[in-house]
Design a protein around this motif. Structure first.
Motif, PDB file in Angstrom:
ATOM      1  N   SER A 368     -20.213  28.484 -34.658  1.00 35.51           N
ATOM      2  CA  SER A 368     -19.399  29.701 -34.496  1.00 35.51           C
ATOM      3  C   SER A 368     -20.304  30.924 -34.485  1.00 35.51           C
ATOM      4  N   GLY A 369     -21.399  30.818 -33.723  1.00 33.97           N
ATOM      5  CA  GLY A 369     -22.351  31.912 -33.636  1.00 33.97           C
ATOM      6  C   GLY A 369     -23.507  31.724 -34.605  1.00 33.97           C
ATOM      7  N   LEU A 370     -24.480  32.608 -34.509  1.00 36.26           N
ATOM      8  CA  LEU A 370     -25.651  32.585 -35.380  1.00 36.26           C
ATOM      9  C   LEU A 370     -25.633  33.792 -36.304  1.00 36.26           C
ATOM     10  N   TYR A 371     -26.024  33.577 -37.553  1.00 38.23           N
ATOM     11  CA  TYR A 371     -26.143  34.669 -38.513  1.00 38.23           C
ATOM     12  C   TYR A 371     -27.573  35.224 -38.428  1.00 38.23           C
ATOM     13  N   ALA A 372     -28.120  35.658 -39.573  1.00 44.41           N
ATOM     14  CA  ALA A 372     -29.432  36.322 -39.586  1.00 44.41           C
ATOM     15  C   ALA A 372     -30.517  35.389 -39.041  1.00 44.41           C
ATOM     16  N   PRO A 373     -31.531  35.961 -38.360  1.00 48.87           N
ATOM     17  CA  PRO A 373     -31.664  37.383 -38.016  1.00 48.87           C
ATOM     18  C   PRO A 373     -31.072  37.725 -36.643  1.00 48.87           C
ATOM     19  N   TYR A 374     -30.289  36.789 -36.062  1.00 42.59           N
ATOM     20  CA  TYR A 374     -29.834  36.963 -34.679  1.00 42.59           C
ATOM     21  C   TYR A 374     -28.512  37.732 -34.577  1.00 42.59           C
ATOM     22  N   TRP A 375     -27.562  37.419 -35.502  1.00 42.59           N
ATOM     23  CA  TRP A 375     -26.226  38.019 -35.466  1.00 42.59           C
ATOM     24  C   TRP A 375     -25.646  37.969 -34.057  1.00 42.59           C
ATOM     25  N   ASN A 376     -25.594  36.755 -33.531  1.00 41.58           N
ATOM     26  CA  ASN A 376     -25.112  36.525 -32.159  1.00 41.58           C
ATOM     27  C   ASN A 376     -23.878  35.637 -32.228  1.00 41.58           C
ATOM     28  N   GLN A 377     -22.694  36.258 -32.132  1.00 47.46           N
ATOM     29  CA  GLN A 377     -21.469  35.480 -32.278  1.00 47.46           C
ATOM     30  C   GLN A 377     -21.102  34.723 -31.007  1.00 47.46           C
ATOM     31  N   GLU A 378     -21.825  34.976 -29.910  1.00 43.31           N
ATOM     32  CA  GLU A 378     -21.570  34.239 -28.662  1.00 43.31           C
ATOM     33  C   GLU A 378     -22.397  32.962 -28.571  1.00 43.31           C
ATOM     34  N   ALA A 379     -23.335  32.751 -29.487  1.00 42.21           N
ATOM     35  CA  ALA A 379     -24.142  31.525 -29.476  1.00 42.21           C
ATOM     36  C   ALA A 379     -23.265  30.326 -29.835  1.00 42.21           C
ATOM     37  N   ARG A 380     -23.618  29.161 -29.282  1.00 32.66           N
ATOM     38  CA  ARG A 380     -22.947  27.917 -29.616  1.00 32.66           C
ATOM     39  C   ARG A 380     -23.987  26.822 -29.801  1.00 32.66           C
ATOM     40  N   GLY A 381     -23.576  25.747 -30.467  1.00 31.78           N
ATOM     41  CA  GLY A 381     -24.512  24.697 -30.823  1.00 31.78           C
ATOM     42  C   GLY A 381     -25.104  23.974 -29.626  1.00 31.78           C
ATOM     43  N   VAL A 382     -26.377  23.619 -29.741  1.00 35.23           N
ATOM     44  CA  VAL A 382     -27.052  22.822 -28.718  1.00 35.23           C
ATOM     45  C   VAL A 382     -27.958  21.795 -29.406  1.00 35.23           C
ATOM     46  N   ILE A 383     -28.117  20.652 -28.750  1.00 34.06           N
ATOM     47  CA  ILE A 383     -29.115  19.662 -29.157  1.00 34.06           C
ATOM     48  C   ILE A 383     -30.039  19.470 -27.963  1.00 34.06           C
ATOM     49  N   CYS A 384     -31.303  19.794 -28.144  1.00 30.97           N
ATOM     50  CA  CYS A 384     -32.270  19.787 -27.041  1.00 30.97           C
ATOM     51  C   CYS A 384     -33.298  18.674 -27.235  1.00 30.97           C
ATOM     52  N   GLY A 385     -33.835  18.195 -26.128  1.00 27.64           N
ATOM     53  CA  GLY A 385     -34.932  17.246 -26.180  1.00 27.64           C
ATOM     54  C   GLY A 385     -34.514  15.791 -26.245  1.00 27.64           C
ATOM     55  N   ILE A 386     -33.261  15.494 -25.959  1.00 26.32           N
ATOM     56  CA  ILE A 386     -32.772  14.116 -26.023  1.00 26.32           C
ATOM     57  C   ILE A 386     -33.356  13.298 -24.860  1.00 26.32           C
ATOM     58  N   THR A 387     -33.834  12.104 -25.164  1.00 24.53           N
ATOM     59  CA  THR A 387     -34.314  11.159 -24.149  1.00 24.53           C
ATOM     60  C   THR A 387     -33.634   9.820 -24.401  1.00 24.53           C
ATOM     61  N   GLU A 388     -33.951   8.843 -23.556  1.00 25.86           N
ATOM     62  CA  GLU A 388     -33.352   7.521 -23.740  1.00 25.86           C
ATOM     63  C   GLU A 388     -33.850   6.837 -25.017  1.00 25.86           C
ATOM     64  N   ASP A 389     -34.910   7.374 -25.610  1.00 26.18           N
ATOM     65  CA  ASP A 389     -35.437   6.813 -26.858  1.00 26.18           C
ATOM     66  C   ASP A 389     -34.842   7.467 -28.101  1.00 26.18           C
ATOM     67  N   THR A 390     -34.011   8.499 -27.918  1.00 26.52           N
ATOM     68  CA  THR A 390     -33.441   9.204 -29.066  1.00 26.52           C
ATOM     69  C   THR A 390     -32.474   8.307 -29.820  1.00 26.52           C
ATOM     70  N   LYS A 391     -32.663   8.257 -31.141  1.00 24.94           N
ATOM     71  CA  LYS A 391     -31.827   7.430 -32.008  1.00 24.94           C
ATOM     72  C   LYS A 391     -31.025   8.312 -32.956  1.00 24.94           C
ATOM     73  N   ARG A 392     -30.101   7.655 -33.656  1.00 27.89           N
ATOM     74  CA  ARG A 392     -29.266   8.369 -34.616  1.00 27.89           C
ATOM     75  C   ARG A 392     -30.126   9.111 -35.645  1.00 27.89           C
ATOM     76  N   GLY A 393     -31.196   8.475 -36.100  1.00 27.60           N
ATOM     77  CA  GLY A 393     -32.067   9.103 -37.086  1.00 27.60           C
ATOM     78  C   GLY A 393     -32.693  10.391 -36.592  1.00 27.60           C
ATOM     79  N   HIS A 394     -32.990  10.457 -35.283  1.00 28.59           N
ATOM     80  CA  HIS A 394     -33.573  11.689 -34.734  1.00 28.59           C
ATOM     81  C   HIS A 394     -32.569  12.849 -34.820  1.00 28.59           C
ATOM     82  N   ILE A 395     -31.304  12.552 -34.519  1.00 29.73           N
ATOM     83  CA  ILE A 395     -30.286  13.609 -34.553  1.00 29.73           C
ATOM     84  C   ILE A 395     -30.094  14.103 -35.988  1.00 29.73           C
ATOM     85  N   VAL A 396     -30.029  13.166 -36.938  1.00 25.52           N
ATOM     86  CA  VAL A 396     -29.837  13.556 -38.336  1.00 25.52           C
ATOM     87  C   VAL A 396     -31.042  14.350 -38.836  1.00 25.52           C
TER      88      VAL A 396
END
Length: 518
Positions: A368-396
């Motif tokens: 629901s946006g980013l707090y300090a130091p960005y204070w950007n309420q238009e930001a939303r969650g992203v997960i970057c760098g996923i490949t076919e080798d990405t496992k559950r442990g990497h996400i956690v």
């Protein structure tokens, strides 16, 4: 036991009402030894995307249950609450906003929780009223230390006044009271409709956007800007004084004599009482406070200027710079509840250790946006760098590291604006039991992490100020002996900077995803 005899010496009670649970803890005065406690989870309500509520009566009932269960345990140990307990303090989730009828005590709406984002449109409307049409979010910051954001209580109160007919009617009838959770609890515990004390302390009041940091009183400019009637607001008191006597039966007649917002309370509990000391509390969110002494430092990089504490009505207030991470432990709850990646948050460390590194995966939990130091309420969650080798442990692991990276974001700004770089960071809160995350935190900020054996320092801070008010806890001269675990950085500066640069790339990709459904 005969009247006047004390089995445990002087005990101080602490009501610690957090976002996800409440607890009541009995401490021995000055030694901070815990005699007994009880804790219970709190339910959160999500009426629609971005909305987070709690039932005020349920908050009160859970706190009362925690008190009753703790008193039962004290009696089982041979104690007598009437003789042994000399004071009670309150610490609370801040900014969470409650309005109720002062004649009946009935809440006029559910509590709007601090991380609720429904007021984004209210912020937009308020920005239109800023003089000269500048839409400057920092327009009020010179007075209250805060940017215009959905985070703070005045914006939530404005939404309630605009959108809830029962609130409008109660204000017209002169029956409406407003308060953050501390105010709601203190009012009810001291009598409610029958003479309950309607107060807040300076640390909580400094989070409303309605109090002047200089005068420690409600400011006419702020009240006019938000169009809030002063009659519905609690009176502002110091953090350490007797507010009234508790009328609630298990604690009847005991002074209620301390109040601090949860993050300020952790600062006191960690004994960060000198300028230049800082702590981070890891819970639903993560909050860093840096003690700036009697000086108010105005941040130009997204940190908040706030009141840390005031140890009595005649004492000078002490200020802090604060950086707020909106989503810390909440990200793990999301992985558990929404993504079914684990059955329990307690599994997160073991899952993260199933992989040797983060697999170049970066998770920005800007739900629901980013707090300090960005204070950007238009930001939303992203997960970057996923490949076919990405496992559950990497996400956690990426979720855990995200908390550490957000702490670095804030520390970098604190170091530059305060002029005295930290040499170590004190930590507390439920998430700090995760040894791996604490090591990654040390690695990613390049500082020693100091974790006390007793991590519930938020509750301790409220007990300390309550004890001080009745002459039973000499905060300034008696140090609470606490063993600590120290985590030292184990990676090179080059690796640290490379990983942080990847985090910054992920942050940039989170910007601009505004959801028009908020």
């Amino acid at each position: 036991m005969s009247s006047g005899m004390k089995k445990f010496g002087d005990l101080i009670g602490s009501i610690d009402e957090g976002t996800s649970s409440a607890r009541f803890i009995l401490f021995k005065a000055e030694t901070a030894e815990v005699v007994c406690f009880h804790q219970k989870e709190l339910r959160q309500i999500y009426p629609q995307e971005g909305w987070v509520e709690q039932e005020p009566q349920e908050i009160l009932a859970v706190v009362q249950e925690c008190i009753e269960k703790t008193i039962e345990k004290l009696r089982d140990l041979g104690g007598d609450p009437a003789n042994d307990i000399v004071a009670v303090g309150v610490t609370n989730q801040r900014e969470t906003t409650i309005v109720w009828n002062k004649e009946t005590g009935e809440p006029l709406y559910n509590a709007i929780v601090w991380l609720d984002m429904r007021t984004a449109s209210t912020v937009d409307q308020l920005l239109e009223t800023v003089p000269n049409k500048t839409k400057n979010k920092d327009y009020l910051k010179p007075i209250c230390g805060l940017p215009l954001s959905p985070y703070f209580s005045a914006v939530k109160l404005r939404w309630l006044m605009d959108n809830v007919p029962k609130v409008k009617a109660a204000i017209r009838a002169g029956n409406c009271l407003f308060g953050t959770v501390d105010t709601w609890l203190i009012w009810n515990l001291t009598g409610g409709p029958n003479g309950g004390v309607h107060i807040t302390d300076v640390s909580n009041a400094s989070r409303t956007m309605l109090m002047s940091l200089e005068s420690l009183e409600y400011d006419k400019t702020l009240l006019k800007f938000f169009d809030v009637p002063v009659e519905i607001l609690p009176s502002i008191r110091s953090s350490s004084e007797v507010y009234g006597l508790i009328s609630y039966e298990p604690l009847r007649g005991i002074p209620l004599s301390g109040c601090l917002g949860d993050q300020q309370s952790a600062l006191v509990g960690q004994e960060c009482l000198m300028r230049g000391k800082a702590k981070a509390t890891y819970g639903t969110g993560c909050f860093l406070l840096y003690n700036t002494g009697t000086a108010r430092i105005d941040s130009s990089h997204g940190l908040l200027t706030t009141v840390a504490y005031q140890f009595g009505p005649e004492e000078a207030p002490v200020y802090a710079l604060e950086g707020s991470v909106g989503v810390a432990g909440a990200a793990l709850g999301w992985l558990r509840d929404n993504m079914n990646l684990m059955a329990s948050v307690s599994e997160s460390e073991a899952l993260a250790k199933t992989v040797p590194n983060n697999g170049d995966v970066y998770f920005v939990p800007a739900f629901s946006g980013l707090y300090a130091p960005y204070w950007n309420q238009e930001a939303r969650g992203v997960i970057c760098g996923i490949t076919e080798d990405t496992k559950r442990g990497h996400i956690v692991r990426a979720a855990l590291e995200a908390i550490c990276f957000q702490v670095r974001d804030i520390l970098d700004v604190m170091n530059s604006e305060c002029g005295t770089p930290l040499v170590r960071l004190k930590v507390d809160g439920g998430m700090t039991i995760n040894e791996s995350m604490m090591q990654w935190q040390a690695d990613l900020i390049g500082l020693d992490i100091q974790r006390p054996t007793f991590v519930e320092t938020t509750a301790l801070g409220a007990a300390m100020v309550a004890g001080r008010a009745v002459g039973k806890w000499d905060i300034e001269n008696v140090s609470v002996e606490s063993k600590c675990t120290v985590f030292r950085p184990q990676i090179s500066e080059d690796e640290r900077d490379m990983r942080y640069s990847k985090w910054k790339m992920a942050i940039e990709r989170s910007f601009g995803w505004e959801s028009n459904t908020l």
